[in-house]
Design a protein around this motif. Structure first.
Motif, PDB file in Angstrom:
ATOM      1  N   ALA A 121       0.856  -1.194   0.000  1.00 21.02           N
ATOM      2  CA  ALA A 121       0.000   0.000   0.000  1.00 21.02           C
ATOM      3  C   ALA A 121       0.886   1.237   0.000  1.00 21.02           C
ATOM      4  O   ALA A 121       1.745   1.402   0.879  1.00 21.02           O
ATOM      5  N   ILE A 122       0.672   2.071  -1.007  1.00 17.20           N
ATOM      6  CA  ILE A 122       1.392   3.340  -1.072  1.00 17.20           C
ATOM      7  C   ILE A 122       0.395   4.414  -0.682  1.00 17.20           C
ATOM      8  O   ILE A 122      -0.565   4.672  -1.414  1.00 17.20           O
ATOM      9  N   HIS A 123       0.595   4.996   0.480  1.00 16.44           N
ATOM     10  CA  HIS A 123      -0.369   6.001   0.930  1.00 16.44           C
ATOM     11  C   HIS A 123      -0.101   7.354   0.290  1.00 16.44           C
ATOM     12  O   HIS A 123      -0.992   7.989  -0.255  1.00 16.44           O
ATOM     13  N   SER A 124       1.183   7.781   0.347  1.00 15.75           N
ATOM     14  CA  SER A 124       1.507   9.105  -0.205  1.00 15.75           C
ATOM     15  C   SER A 124       2.953   9.153  -0.671  1.00 15.75           C
ATOM     16  O   SER A 124       3.848   8.622  -0.005  1.00 15.75           O
ATOM     17  N   THR A 125       3.145   9.803  -1.815  1.00 14.28           N
ATOM     18  CA  THR A 125       4.523  10.061  -2.269  1.00 14.28           C
ATOM     19  C   THR A 125       4.747  11.579  -2.345  1.00 14.28           C
ATOM     20  O   THR A 125       5.633  12.051  -3.044  1.00 14.28           O
TER      21      THR A 125
END
Ligand code: NAD
Length: 348
Positions: free
Chosen positions: A30-34
Motif C-alpha cells: 500500500a502506497i499512501h503518499s509520495t
C-alpha cells in the motif's frame, strides 16, 4: 470488501496485490503518499486470518508511515507491505524473493525494509532481486540490528516524557511496564535498566521474558494484565490495538510511550486518554527512530553517529508536541496528526 469501501482506505495513491502461485505468495503493497518523496515503510510477514484483515492492516500502517516520515522531517512518503504467511514457514526465503520482484516493479516508488516477521537478514534476501531495500544486515556492522535505532527513539521518548511530566533528568526508580520483548522491547528494557528504571514486562514468548528477567531484574506480569500494571509509564512494544474499550479503563500508568504501531484502536481512544489524564506519546512519533536511522540511507550516506544524533532529536520533538497539546488543550494524538497533515499539505 472492495478496497475503496474499506473503512481504513484514506486516499491511498496505490494498492498493489502481489501473487505468485509457484511459491504461494499472497502479499499487498500500500502506497499512501509520495508527496514528500518515495514511499517508504517495512514489510510485515504475518499469518493474517483473512485477506481483509491483511488489507486493513496495510492500509492503516501505510498511512501511519506518511505521518511518521513527515513528522520525522524525512523526504520520504508513506508505504507499507504485508505478506500473508507465517514467518516460521520453511519457504520464507522463496516468499521474500518472489515478493521483492513486485517491489522492484515499482522502480523506486516504494522502498521496503524490516518489520514484524521480517528481520535485517531477510532484508538482505529481499535485496537479492530488488534495488529498493533498506535496513539490511549487510549495511551495518556484524550483529547490529537497525531496530536498535527504534529502541533508542523509544528510550529518548521516555526521557522526554519523564522530563516534561515530572521534571526528571534521570529515570532512577521510574516504574515502566513493557509489553513485548522482541527486537525493540528487549533493547528498550536494557537502556531503561541501565538508567535505573524498575521494569515490569510481559511477552507470549517465555525465552524473551526469561532473558529480560534474568538480565535486567524485570518482574514478569501476565500477558492480559500488563496494560493494567501499577506503574508510572506503559510502553507497548508488541502488536497494535492495545488501547481499546476494554483496556483503557484499567490503565494506571500516567503516561504511555511505546514502540508498537497503531496502539489506539480509534481516534476516540486518544481523546479518552486525555480525559483520563494519561499522557499519550503518539506511536508514529516515538517509533520513527528506525526510519531516522535506517531510512535515511535511501537518500544519504549517514554515519552511525549521524543516525544516532538524528534519533536523539526526538527528545525536542516530543517536548514540543506535549507543550502544544497542553497549550491548545487537545489530545496529543490529534496535535501530532495535525502537525503531519500540515507538512503533507504544504507539498501538495
Ligand atoms: P518483534 O517481532 O521483534 O517483537 C514483538 C514481540 O512481541 C515478540 O517478542 C512477541 O512474542 C511479542 N508479543 C506478541 N504478541 C504479544 C502479546 N499479546 N503480549 C505480549 N507480547 C507479545 O517486533 P519489533 O521489531 O520489536 O516491533 C514491535 C512493534 O514495534 C511492532 O508493532 C512494530 O510494527 C513496531 N515497530 C518496530 C520497528 C522496528 O524497527 N523494529 C519500527 C517501528 C515500529
Amino acid at each position: 470488501m472492495a478496497v475503496f469501501e474499506q473503512i481504513d482506505f484514506a486516499g491511498h495513491e496505490q494498492v498493489l496485490f502481489c501473487h505468485d502461485a509457484s511459491v504461494g505468495l499472497y502479499g499487498i503493497i500500500a502506497i499512501h503518499s509520495t508527496a514528500l518523496g518515495p514511499a517508504a515503510g517495512g514489510c510485515r510477514m504475518y499469518p493474517y486470518e483473512s485477506s481483509t484483515e491483511a488489507l486493513k492492516d496495510v492500509l492503516r500502517l501505510s498511512k501511519g508511515m506518511s505521518y511518521k516520515n513527515a513528522i520525522a522531517g524525512l523526504p520520504l512518503g508513506g508505504g507499507k507491505s504485508v505478506i500473508i504467511a507465517d514467518p516460521k514457514s520453511d519457504n520464507k526465503g522463496e516468499l521474500l524473493k518472489a515478493f521483492s520482484k513486485h517491489v522492484q516493479g515499482l522502480t523506486g516508488k516504494y522502498w521496503t525494509a524490516i518489520d514484524v516477521g521480517v528481520g535485517p537478514k531477510d532484508a538482505d534476501i529481499l535485496a537479492e532481486n530488488c534495488d529498493y531495500i533498506f535496513a539490511r544486515a549487510s549495511q551495518y556492522p556484524e550483529g547490529f540490528n537497525p531496530s536498535l535505532f527504534t529502541a533508542l527513539g523509544g528510550f529518548t521518548g521516555i526521557r522526554a516524557t519523564a522530563k516534561y511530566l515530572w521534571n526528571r533528568d534521570n529515570l532512577n526508580g521510574l516504574k515502566v511496564a513493557v509489553q513485548g520483548l522482541g527486537a525493540t522491547g528487549s533493547e528498550l528494557c536494557r537502556q531503561l535498566f541501565e538508567e535505573g528504571a524498575e521494569l515490569y514486562v510481559s511477552d507470549i514468548n517465555k525465552e524473551a521474558i526469561d532473558y529480560v528477567v534474568d538480565n535486567y531484574r524485570a518482574i514478569q506480569v501476565s500477558v492480559d494484565q500488563i496494560h493494567a500494571a501499577d506503574v508510572d509509564l506503559f510502553a507497548p512494544c508488541a502488536l497494535g490495538g492495545i488501547i481499546n474499550d476494554e483496556t483503557i479503563v484499567d490503565i494506571k500508568a500516567k503516561a504511555i510511550c511505546g514502540l508498537a504501531n497503531n496502539q489506539l484502536v480509534s481516534e476516540e481512544h486518544g481523546i479518552e486518554l486525555k480525559k483520563r489524564g494519561i499522557t499519550y506519546i503518539p506511536d508514529y512519533v516515538v517509533n520513527s527512530g528506525g526510519m531516522m536511522g535506517a531510512g535515511t540511507r535511501i537518500f544519504s550516506k549517514p554515519t552511525m553517529e549521524d543516525s544516532r544524533n538524528r534519533v536523539l532529536g526526538l527528545y525536542d520533538t516530543i517536548i514540543e508536541l506535549l507543550s502544544l497539546s497542553d497549550k491548545e488543550d487537545r489530545p496529543t494524538s490529534e496535535v501530532a496528526d495535525n502537525m503531519a497533515e500540515e507538512i503533507l499539505m504544504k507539498t501538495t
